[in-house]
Design an enzyme around this catalytic site. Structure first.
Site, short mmCIF file in Angstrom:
data_model
loop_
_atom_site.label_atom_id
_atom_site.label_comp_id
_atom_site.label_asym_id
_atom_site.label_seq_id
_atom_site.Cartn_x
_atom_site.Cartn_y
_atom_site.Cartn_z
CG HIS A 161 2.66 -6.67 -9.59
ND1 HIS A 161 2.11 -5.63 -10.30
CD2 HIS A 161 2.54 -6.36 -8.27
CE1 HIS A 161 1.65 -4.72 -9.43
NE2 HIS A 161 1.91 -5.14 -8.21
CD GLU A 164 2.36 -7.55 -13.42
OE1 GLU A 164 3.26 -6.72 -13.66
OE2 GLU A 164 1.34 -7.27 -12.75
CG HIS A 296 4.17 -3.44 -13.52
ND1 HIS A 296 3.54 -3.88 -12.39
CD2 HIS A 296 5.12 -2.57 -13.11
CE1 HIS A 296 4.08 -3.31 -11.32
NE2 HIS A 296 5.05 -2.49 -11.74
CD GLU A 370 0.65 -2.62 -16.60
OE1 GLU A 370 0.49 -3.80 -16.96
OE2 GLU A 370 0.50 -2.24 -15.42
O1 0X9 Z 1 -1.75 -1.64 -10.66
C1 0X9 Z 1 -0.53 -1.72 -10.86
O2 0X9 Z 1 0.31 -1.83 -10.00
C2 0X9 Z 1 -0.05 -1.67 -12.32
N1 0X9 Z 1 -0.85 -2.55 -13.14
S1 0X9 Z 1 -0.66 -4.17 -12.97
O3 0X9 Z 1 -1.67 -4.83 -13.76
N2 0X9 Z 1 0.75 -4.56 -13.59
O4 0X9 Z 1 -0.68 -4.50 -11.59
C3 0X9 Z 1 -0.25 -0.28 -12.86
C4 0X9 Z 1 0.33 0.81 -12.03
C5 0X9 Z 1 0.04 2.13 -12.67
N3 0X9 Z 1 0.29 3.23 -11.78
C6 0X9 Z 1 1.55 3.69 -11.61
N4 0X9 Z 1 2.53 3.19 -12.28
N5 0X9 Z 1 1.74 4.65 -10.75
ZN ZN Z 2 2.12 -5.28 -12.28
#
Ligand code: 0X9
Ligand code: ZN
Ligand code: CA
Ligand code: CA
Ligand code: CA
Length: 417
Positions: A161, A164, A296, A370
């Protein structure tokens, strides 16, 4: 103000003007805006928000921060939740931000200088090209780095992303730890000697460059890649992987959405590059990568599969021991960085993510971090503090590649030579 306008490129102005009519701020990302949603308290309610296609950027203090296009905002309201505009990101000041976060070019320079300084244990390679033709850079870190040895392999990727930004810093810091500590720190030395570590600090370079090429600090708040789609620009690479793609209302079919899943699994150039690399690590049919991490920000979480279902285990895809080992290692890493450990779907349902594919299709123990920082753009003064938190967790992940089942005491059953 005048000079800012004069300095703005025609493209930036066009992007700003294409924002929602009547909105107070110009759109940072061609239609989507940042909001705070109150009301959702459970994973099922957060999944309702996610099912609209809105990207859930963070879950903090009982509120859900999202990036959403107008149709998604209306859909969130129809679920009965309250939506208000998020306050603008504080501007860190152009000089400070330019000096502190690596641009794509600076990341390449950093990788070049580290690999030049440590030629015995590091090797730079080009994993593939982005949609716009930039290099997706990989670094292999191991003793006898030029030889494919029979050592457990690890893959860490960051910045899938674009906005980030802390995540690339964490990846470069990991490279720094592994090289500077080699020969001086026994934990690091053992890991470099007994693992083959693959690191990709910026797997979405087009998005990263676009996000950073902004006249408004700190950035454009861009998430996706920069590939044109039928109605807008960009695919959410973390919804484009080829396991349960689009299965479960965890991504969007709308091109303008922040969670646009693409026209098909691996339709995005960068997804294909990453997935091809992972597949290339199969030797004689056996996947050499044992651990995978996708970094992330900024909800301070350690997540493991699956994201497409609330079920802890899935027949034929994630059994009780595999789930227990994922959970235990996730908890151990979270004990180090202070984040919350949970299954991905405890956050909200997602489909087509990196980690669901690396586990579901490739059987690589898989995590998403995260990071913290309270923003996609923490002030430069926060970078060192935030990445220091996860240093030990990255080493822990690397260590477990020899046998993740060791975490639950079942190494003899699963990893006997
Ligand atoms: O939504 C996302 O892609 C991630 N959060 S973000 O704010 N960085 O965009 C979280 C993904 C969580 N789900 C998995 N890792 N499967
Ligand atoms: Zn992300
Ligand atoms: Ca080696
Ligand atoms: Ca190998
Ligand atoms: Ca070795």
């Amino acid at each position: 103000m005048l000079s800012l306008i004069a300095a703005a490129s025609a493209f930036a102005v066009a992007a700003a003007l294409s924002g929602t009519a009547g909105a107070a701020e110009p759109s940072p990302s061609e239609g989507s805006q940042r909001y705070v949603v109150t009301g959702p308290k459970t994973a099922a309610q957060r999944s309702q928000v996610a099912s609209t296609g809105a990207a859930i950027d963070a879950v903090r203090g009982g509120a859900v921060e999202v990036s959403a296009i107008p149709s998604e905002v209306r859909a969130i309201k129809r679920f009965g939740f309250t939506v208000r505009r998020a306050p603008a990101e504080p501007a860190p000041g152009p000089s400070a931000s330019a000096a502190s976060y690596h641009t794509f070019a600076e990341m390449q320079q950093e990788v070049d200088s580290v690999t030049a300084a440590y030629p015995q244990i590091t090797r730079k390679f080009v994993v593939g090209k982005s949609y716009e033709g930039r290099d997706i850079i990989g670094i292999k870190i191991s003793d006898n780095v030029g030889t494919d040895e029979n050592e457990p392999e690890v893959l860490v990727i960051a910045n899938i992303h674009a906005r980030e930004r802390l995540t690339a810093e964490q990846a470069l810091d990991y490279l720094g730890q592994l090289t500077k500590g080699y020969g001086t720190d026994s934990t690091v030395t053992n890991l470099v000697n007994n693992r083959e570590i693959y690191l990709m600090p910026m797997v979405n370079p087009d998005g990263q460059v676009y996000d950073m090429t902004s006249d408004t600090q700190p950035g454009r708040s861009w998430r996706k890649n920069r590939q044109p789609n039928p109605t807008s620009t960009g695919t959410d690479l973390n919804r484009n992987f080829a396991y349960k793609w689009g299965c479960c209302n965890g991504s969007s079919t709308s091109g303008a959405s922040e969670t646009y899943r693409g026209t098909g699994p691996e339709s995005a150039t960068e997804t294909k590059v990453i997935a091809n690399f992972v597949r290339s690590r199969k030797v004689n049919g056996k996947q050499q990568l044992k651990m995978f991490l996708d970094i992330h920000s900024y909800s301070e979480l350690v997540l493991w599969p699956f994201g497409f279902t609330y079920n802890d285990t899935v027949p034929g895809a994630l059994d009780a021991d595999q789930e227990a080992a994922h959970r235990k290692i996730g908890q151990e890493m979270a004990a180090i960085n202070g984040f919350r450990p949970e299954q991905s779907s405890d956050l909200y349902i997602t489909d087509g993510t990196t980690d669901d594919w690396t586990w579901g299709d490739q059987r690589i123990f898989s995590y998403t971090f995260e990071l913290g920082g309270n923003s996609f753009y923490p002030p430069p003064s926060a970078i060192e503090r935030e990445i220091a938190r996860s240093r030990g967790a990255l080493l822990k992940l690397t260590d477990y590649a020899d046998c993740p089942y060791r975490a639950i005491g079942k190494q003899d059953q699963y990893c006997a030579a």
